[in-house]
Design a protein around this motif. Structure first.
Motif, PDB file in Angstrom:
ATOM      1  N   ASN A 117      27.520   7.337  41.576  1.00 28.77           N
ATOM      2  CA  ASN A 117      27.836   8.345  42.591  1.00 28.77           C
ATOM      3  C   ASN A 117      26.601   9.087  43.117  1.00 28.77           C
ATOM      4  OD1 ASN A 117      27.413   9.847  40.326  1.00 28.77           O
ATOM      5  ND2 ASN A 117      29.270  11.106  40.510  1.00 28.77           N
TER       6      ASN A 117
ATOM      7  N   HIS B 222      23.561  13.716  40.613  1.00 27.72           N
ATOM      8  CA  HIS B 222      24.119  14.631  39.615  1.00 27.72           C
ATOM      9  C   HIS B 222      23.703  16.035  39.989  1.00 27.72           C
ATOM     10  CE1 HIS B 222      24.902  16.686  35.829  1.00 27.72           C
ATOM     11  NE2 HIS B 222      23.705  17.229  35.992  1.00 27.72           N
ATOM     12  N   GLY B 223      24.536  17.023  39.701  1.00 30.49           N
ATOM     13  CA  GLY B 223      24.146  18.418  39.881  1.00 30.49           C
ATOM     14  C   GLY B 223      24.757  19.276  38.796  1.00 30.49           C
TER      15      GLY B 223
ATOM     16  N   TYR C  42      23.677  13.536  28.540  1.00 28.38           N
ATOM     17  CA  TYR C  42      25.132  13.535  28.752  1.00 28.38           C
ATOM     18  C   TYR C  42      25.913  13.742  27.449  1.00 28.38           C
ATOM     19  CZ  TYR C  42      24.836  12.119  33.663  1.00 28.38           C
ATOM     20  OH  TYR C  42      24.612  12.078  35.022  1.00 28.38           O
TER      21      TYR C  42
ATOM     22  N   LYS D 180      32.844   6.189  41.284  1.00 29.07           N
ATOM     23  CA  LYS D 180      32.769   7.372  40.414  1.00 29.07           C
ATOM     24  C   LYS D 180      31.544   7.355  39.488  1.00 29.07           C
ATOM     25  CE  LYS D 180      36.679   9.771  38.463  1.00 29.07           C
ATOM     26  NZ  LYS D 180      37.949   9.561  37.753  1.00 29.07           N
ATOM     27  N   GLY D 181      31.196   6.198  38.989  1.00 30.61           N
ATOM     28  CA  GLY D 181      30.036   6.083  38.099  1.00 30.61           C
ATOM     29  C   GLY D 181      28.743   6.079  38.897  1.00 30.61           C
TER      30      GLY D 181
ATOM     31  N   ARG E  15      27.931  12.467  48.376  1.00 28.22           N
ATOM     32  CA  ARG E  15      28.705  11.394  47.730  1.00 28.22           C
ATOM     33  C   ARG E  15      29.624  10.680  48.721  1.00 28.22           C
ATOM     34  NH1 ARG E  15      29.594  15.035  42.373  1.00 28.22           N
ATOM     35  NH2 ARG E  15      27.946  14.135  41.069  1.00 28.22           N
TER      36      ARG E  15
ATOM     37  N   GLU F 204      29.019   3.318  29.187  1.00 31.54           N
ATOM     38  CA  GLU F 204      28.770   2.755  30.518  1.00 31.54           C
ATOM     39  C   GLU F 204      27.894   3.711  31.344  1.00 31.54           C
ATOM     40  OE1 GLU F 204      31.555   1.988  34.454  1.00 31.54           O
ATOM     41  OE2 GLU F 204      32.510   2.238  32.513  1.00 31.54           O
ATOM     42  N   LEU F 205      28.201   5.010  31.280  1.00 29.49           N
ATOM     43  CA  LEU F 205      27.453   6.022  32.025  1.00 29.49           C
ATOM     44  C   LEU F 205      25.980   6.017  31.607  1.00 29.49           C
ATOM     45  CD1 LEU F 205      27.149   8.643  33.767  1.00 29.49           C
ATOM     46  CD2 LEU F 205      28.007   9.914  31.789  1.00 29.49           C
TER      47      LEU F 205
ATOM     48  N   LYS G 153      20.345   9.339  41.360  1.00 27.30           N
ATOM     49  CA  LYS G 153      20.685   8.320  40.358  1.00 27.30           C
ATOM     50  C   LYS G 153      20.217   6.911  40.775  1.00 27.30           C
ATOM     51  CE  LYS G 153      24.742  10.801  38.592  1.00 27.30           C
ATOM     52  NZ  LYS G 153      26.124  10.648  38.105  1.00 27.30           N
TER      53      LYS G 153
ATOM     54  N   PHE H 225      34.012   6.527  29.054  1.00 22.88           N
ATOM     55  CA  PHE H 225      32.988   5.981  29.950  1.00 22.88           C
ATOM     56  C   PHE H 225      31.563   6.314  29.504  1.00 22.88           C
ATOM     57  CE2 PHE H 225      34.380  10.043  31.872  1.00 22.88           C
ATOM     58  CZ  PHE H 225      33.176  10.729  31.931  1.00 22.88           C
TER      59      PHE H 225
ATOM     60  N   THR I 269      33.068  14.343  42.446  1.00 27.02           N
ATOM     61  CA  THR I 269      32.510  13.263  41.611  1.00 27.02           C
ATOM     62  C   THR I 269      32.874  11.878  42.149  1.00 27.02           C
ATOM     63  OG1 THR I 269      32.701  14.693  39.690  1.00 27.02           O
ATOM     64  CG2 THR I 269      32.479  12.338  39.252  1.00 27.02           C
TER      65      THR I 269
ATOM     66  N   HIS J  63      29.554  14.582  27.064  1.00 28.94           N
ATOM     67  CA  HIS J  63      30.574  13.579  27.423  1.00 28.94           C
ATOM     68  C   HIS J  63      30.712  12.487  26.363  1.00 28.94           C
ATOM     69  CE1 HIS J  63      31.026  15.289  31.388  1.00 28.94           C
ATOM     70  NE2 HIS J  63      29.785  15.063  31.716  1.00 28.94           N
TER      71      HIS J  63
HETATM   72  P1  CMP Z   1      27.755  13.585  36.838  1.00 28.50           P
HETATM   73  O1  CMP Z   1      27.859  14.746  37.756  1.00 28.50           O
HETATM   74  O2  CMP Z   1      26.403  12.993  36.639  1.00 28.50           O
HETATM   75  O3  CMP Z   1      28.348  13.998  35.406  1.00 28.50           O
HETATM   76  C1  CMP Z   1      29.026  13.110  34.555  1.00 28.50           C
HETATM   77  C2  CMP Z   1      29.159  11.744  35.150  1.00 28.50           C
HETATM   78  O4  CMP Z   1      30.090  10.907  34.529  1.00 28.50           O
HETATM   79  C3  CMP Z   1      29.682  11.895  36.557  1.00 28.50           C
HETATM   80  O5  CMP Z   1      28.707  12.428  37.398  1.00 28.50           O
HETATM   81  C4  CMP Z   1      30.103  10.475  36.879  1.00 28.50           C
HETATM   82  O6  CMP Z   1      29.057   9.717  37.457  1.00 28.50           O
HETATM   83  C5  CMP Z   1      30.426   9.933  35.504  1.00 28.50           C
HETATM   84  N1  CMP Z   1      31.838   9.607  35.406  1.00 28.50           N
HETATM   85  C6  CMP Z   1      32.860  10.454  35.472  1.00 28.50           C
HETATM   86  N2  CMP Z   1      34.029   9.784  35.334  1.00 28.50           N
HETATM   87  C7  CMP Z   1      33.705   8.481  35.197  1.00 28.50           C
HETATM   88  C8  CMP Z   1      34.448   7.289  35.018  1.00 28.50           C
HETATM   89  N3  CMP Z   1      35.787   7.320  34.958  1.00 28.50           N
HETATM   90  N4  CMP Z   1      33.792   6.128  34.882  1.00 28.50           N
HETATM   91  C9  CMP Z   1      32.429   6.109  34.930  1.00 28.50           C
HETATM   92  N5  CMP Z   1      31.660   7.206  35.089  1.00 28.50           N
HETATM   93  C10 CMP Z   1      32.303   8.373  35.232  1.00 28.50           C
END
Ligand code: CMP
Length: 139
Positions: free
Chosen positions: A114, A117-118, A51, A111-112, A104, A62-63, A11, A59, A93, A54
């Motif tokens: 991070n 991704h997998g 994504y 968390k964002g 990680r 923002e993600l 990322k 989020f 995560t 989601h």
């Molecule tokens: P990823 O494995 O890429 O899949 C979904 C992503 O959403 C996760 O990793 C996090 O990076 C992101 N994510 C999950 N929870 C939050 C959160 N509370 N705020 C921001 N990003 C989040």
């Protein structure tokens, strides 16, 4: 056990901190082989499509903005039980919950942001690989 393929993204927070080589070296040391690789900056639309599962989460905006903010490295990894192995190598995560020495725990900022991704299942790995790579690009 069976040989599987999984999908990984290095990322923006990791590409910006020059962690690409360290992360790929870790995958290879753990027995996962790189069968496809591309560095690219995702468009917002590409991130939103990737994504989409989601999209109802608070989020989501923002993600997607974060994932489109700097280049990513897209990877297809292959090996025994690759989906589970990759998730073990990545850790939880939230880096605060990630086991010691996972990617990680070592590199994620929060968390964002991070670092990696997998795919979470073989079914989603197939969908995610096909979103970014053609079959002829997998070697
Ligand atoms: P990823 O494995 O890429 O899949 C979904 C992503 O959403 C996760 O990793 C996090 O990076 C992101 N994510 C999950 N929870 C939050 C959160 N509370 N705020 C921001 N990003 C989040």
């Amino acid at each position: 056990m069976a040989v599987q393929q999984t999908f990984s993204i290095i990322k923006p927070d990791a590409t910006e901190r020059n962690l690409v080589g360290k992360i790929i070296a870790r995958f290879e040391e753990e027995g996962l082989r790189v069968v496809a690789i591309r560095k690219t900056q995702l468009s917002l639309r590409e991130a939103e499509g990737f994504y989409a599962v989601h999209r109802e989460r608070k989020f989501f905006g923002e993600l997607c903005a974060y994932m489109a903010s700097s280049p990513c490295v897209l990877l297809v990894l292959e090996g025994e039980d690759a989906v589970l192995r990759n998730r073990e190598i990545m850790g939880a995560t939230d880096p605060a919950d990630a086991a010691p020495n996972t990617l990680r725990a070592l590199y994620a900022l929060d968390k964002g942001r991070n670092s990696v991704h997998g795919s979470d299942s073989p079914e989603n790995a197939a969908i995610e690989i096909a979103y970014f790579f053609r079959g002829t690009e997998l070697h």
